[in-house]
Design a protein around this motif. Structure first.
Motif, mmCIF file in Angstrom:
data_model
loop_
_atom_site.group_PDB
_atom_site.id
_atom_site.type_symbol
_atom_site.label_atom_id
_atom_site.label_comp_id
_atom_site.label_asym_id
_atom_site.label_seq_id
_atom_site.Cartn_x
_atom_site.Cartn_y
_atom_site.Cartn_z
ATOM 1 N N PHE A 1 -5.098 -7.544 -2.897
ATOM 2 C CA PHE A 1 -5.439 -8.525 -1.720
ATOM 3 C C PHE A 1 -6.182 -9.857 -2.182
ATOM 4 C CE2 PHE A 1 -8.559 -9.685 1.452
ATOM 5 C CZ PHE A 1 -7.715 -9.955 2.752
ATOM 6 N N LEU B 1 -5.204 -8.231 8.717
ATOM 7 C CA LEU B 1 -4.920 -6.800 8.327
ATOM 8 C C LEU B 1 -6.111 -5.958 8.741
ATOM 9 C CD1 LEU B 1 -3.046 -8.631 6.451
ATOM 10 C CD2 LEU B 1 -3.886 -7.130 4.499
ATOM 11 N N ARG B 2 -5.482 -4.677 9.129
ATOM 12 C CA ARG B 2 -6.342 -3.847 9.827
ATOM 13 C C ARG B 2 -6.969 -3.067 8.812
ATOM 14 N NH1 ARG B 2 -2.576 -0.373 13.449
ATOM 15 N NH2 ARG B 2 -1.272 -0.757 11.632
ATOM 16 N N PRO B 3 -8.316 -2.612 8.868
ATOM 17 C CA PRO B 3 -9.058 -1.864 7.979
ATOM 18 C C PRO B 3 -8.736 -0.200 8.244
ATOM 19 C CG PRO B 3 -10.620 -2.476 9.645
ATOM 20 C CD PRO B 3 -9.343 -3.297 9.911
ATOM 21 N N ASN C 1 -7.438 2.596 -2.765
ATOM 22 C CA ASN C 1 -8.057 1.603 -2.250
ATOM 23 C C ASN C 1 -8.405 0.462 -3.182
ATOM 24 O OD1 ASN C 1 -8.053 2.527 0.405
ATOM 25 N ND2 ASN C 1 -9.822 3.963 -0.022
ATOM 26 N N ARG D 1 0.911 -1.185 0.139
ATOM 27 C CA ARG D 1 0.074 0.029 -0.054
ATOM 28 C C ARG D 1 1.044 1.181 0.040
ATOM 29 N NH1 ARG D 1 -5.317 1.213 1.033
ATOM 30 N NH2 ARG D 1 -5.636 3.431 1.961
ATOM 31 N N ASP E 1 -5.401 -1.452 -3.760
ATOM 32 C CA ASP E 1 -5.167 -2.436 -2.440
ATOM 33 C C ASP E 1 -5.904 -3.513 -2.416
ATOM 34 O OD1 ASP E 1 -5.563 -3.254 0.251
ATOM 35 O OD2 ASP E 1 -5.656 -1.289 1.174
ATOM 36 N N GLN E 2 -7.287 -3.417 -2.326
ATOM 37 C CA GLN E 2 -8.284 -4.497 -2.366
ATOM 38 C C GLN E 2 -7.947 -5.408 -3.775
ATOM 39 O OE1 GLN E 2 -9.898 -5.245 -0.148
ATOM 40 N NE2 GLN E 2 -10.681 -3.060 1.059
ATOM 41 N N HIS F 1 -6.871 -1.340 3.472
ATOM 42 C CA HIS F 1 -6.363 -1.791 4.768
ATOM 43 C C HIS F 1 -5.283 -0.649 5.234
ATOM 44 C CE1 HIS F 1 -7.412 -5.423 2.308
ATOM 45 N NE2 HIS F 1 -7.539 -5.907 3.690
ATOM 46 N N GLN F 2 -4.943 -0.742 6.281
ATOM 47 C CA GLN F 2 -3.967 0.315 7.047
ATOM 48 C C GLN F 2 -2.573 -0.027 6.383
ATOM 49 O OE1 GLN F 2 -3.956 1.386 11.083
ATOM 50 N NE2 GLN F 2 -5.896 0.881 11.376
ATOM 51 N N LEU G 1 -0.533 -3.221 3.649
ATOM 52 C CA LEU G 1 -0.559 -4.292 2.783
ATOM 53 C C LEU G 1 0.683 -5.239 2.816
ATOM 54 C CD1 LEU G 1 -2.506 -6.362 1.214
ATOM 55 C CD2 LEU G 1 -2.039 -4.736 -0.903
#
Length: 409
Positions: free
Chosen positions: A255, A387-389, A248, A140, A251-252, A398-399, A401
């Motif tokens: 993931f 993994l923290r949102p 985002n 990220r 990132d997603q 995520h905070q 990745l």
């Protein structure tokens, strides 16, 4: 609103999928608490699309929200309804502002950006290639963040020395855990740095979006152009929307590929394309979970007999709507790049549909293509569940990745 509030939207976004399911179980639209503000969350896709298209629903809180003056002084997300741009305009004002912004994101200008985006991605991937095998890197921080910042910086003509300032400020715009005082201070700083950019570009214009918008402001006459506030707030909209949301989606999407190897295999064997991955990510994990706010212009009777009273705020629950089983079947919660119908509301719907959608799609697809070609053995470096949102009810990312780009030999 006199109705009870059966549901409080979590400002920290700790469990979005459970929240989506709970909202849908409460009906197509349900009263909610959004950081102390009462609103109707609409999670049914058919109803949401209908309201987004309706002239009886406005984004102009100044005109259609009786509690506007009180709210902007006390609500942590006040900037989202306070700014004066396409984001909050209604009717003729919205058409005027959109007409002036559209040329800056025309198909021709986006097509011209393709070589630049490809080059920026290559540069970032080359930098990642210097990470020793087996080492953990935050993708990220090293890809999802810098690519959109570089693209929007290039598009808007933001000087290199200002980009870090914009990044931190924009991150705070989407942070729904700030106090009202922190949010107000951040908004003041955002206005300040945007005004600085306008002054720089007015004195030294270039072939960039900021210069184009300034020219539109200065050349229009007869009351059809931007006001000074609209110019500033339009630039804020472009920078915010062009940066945070694309971060985002990258990132997603990464993931999803790393936690669904069978989906990645479909792409690698040619049974799906990276563009399919982008669209399924936008459907299953939209960059914006909830978008504040819209307002009822008149009383609105819903199919189930409920009434959204004139002046009531409306929260578009895009994340919940995109996963509605009535729209995408019983496997709506499953990430499937071969899904025949990948329709979604990630870019909005109707007159407020995002003008930057083609640019975002282009950035994400190019980033995925080069990343997975260069690092075919890449793997997630932490259990997916740990993994923290991001601490926000708006953004969906995520905070960190953490990945290993290459295994230790």
């Amino acid at each position: 609103m006199s109705q009870p509030l059966p549901f409080v939207i979590d400002p920290a976004g700790a469990d979005r999928h459970a929240e989506y399911r709970a909202l849908r179980a409460l009906g197509p639209a349900t009263p909610v608490d959004v950081l102390g503000l009462r609103a109707w969350a609409v999670s049914d896709p058919a109803l949401l699309k209908s309201l987004l298209m309706s002239p009886d629903v406005s984004k102009n809180g100044r005109a259609h929200y009786p509690a506007f003056a009180r709210t902007i002084r006390t609500w942590p997300l006040a900037l989202w309804i306070e700014v004066q741009s396409m984001l909050t305009a209604y009717g003729a004002d919205h058409r005027r502002l959109r007409r002036m912004v559209a040329p800056a994101l025309s198909a021709r200008r986006v097509a011209e950006l393709k070589p630049t985006i490809r080059s920026l991605v290559t540069e970032l991937i080359d930098d990642l290639a210097t990470v020793p095998p087996g080492h953990v890197v935050d993708l990220r921080e090293r890809l999802a963040y810098p690519l959109p910042i570089a693209v929007i910086g290039h598009l808007m003509g933001v000087p290199e020395e200002q980009r870090d300032d914009f990044r931190q400020i924009v991150d705070n715009v989407f942070d729904s855990t700030l106090t009202p005082e922190q949010a107000q201070a951040n908004a003041a700083r955002l206005f300040e740095v945007t005004d600085q950019l306008i002054a720089i570009k007015r004195g030294d214009p270039g072939d960039d979006m900021t210069s184009l918008l300034i020219a539109a402001r200065d050349e229009e006459s007869g009351g059809d152009g931007f006001t000074d506030v609209e110019l500033r707030d339009t630039m804020i909209l472009m920078i915010n929307a062009g940066y945070e949301t694309t971060v985002n989606v990258i990132d997603q999407a990464v993931f999803a590929m790393l936690t669904s190897p069978e989906q990645l295999d479909l792409v690698r064997t040619g049974r799906a394309a990276w563009e399919d991955v982008v669209e399924e990510t936008l459907r299953a994990e939209p960059a914006i979970k909830y978008l504040p706010l819209r307002f009822a212009v008149t009383d609105l009777e819903l199919p189930d007999g409920q009434i959204i009273a004139a002046g009531d705020p409306i929260l578009a629950a895009y994340g919940a709507a995109n996963r509605d089983p009535d729209w995408h079947g019983p496997d709506a919660d499953t990430f499937d790049v071969t899904r025949k119908v990948k329709d979604h509301l990630a870019f909005g719907h109707g007159v407020h549909f995002c003008l930057g959608a083609p640019l975002a799609r282009l950035e994400v697809a190019e980033a995925l293509r080069q990343l997975f070609e260069r690092f075919p053995a890449m793997s997630l470096a932490a259990p997916a569940a740990t993994l923290r949102p991001m601490p926000t009810l708006i953004s969906n990312g995520h905070q960190e990745l953490p990945v290993r780009l290459r295994p230790l030999a």
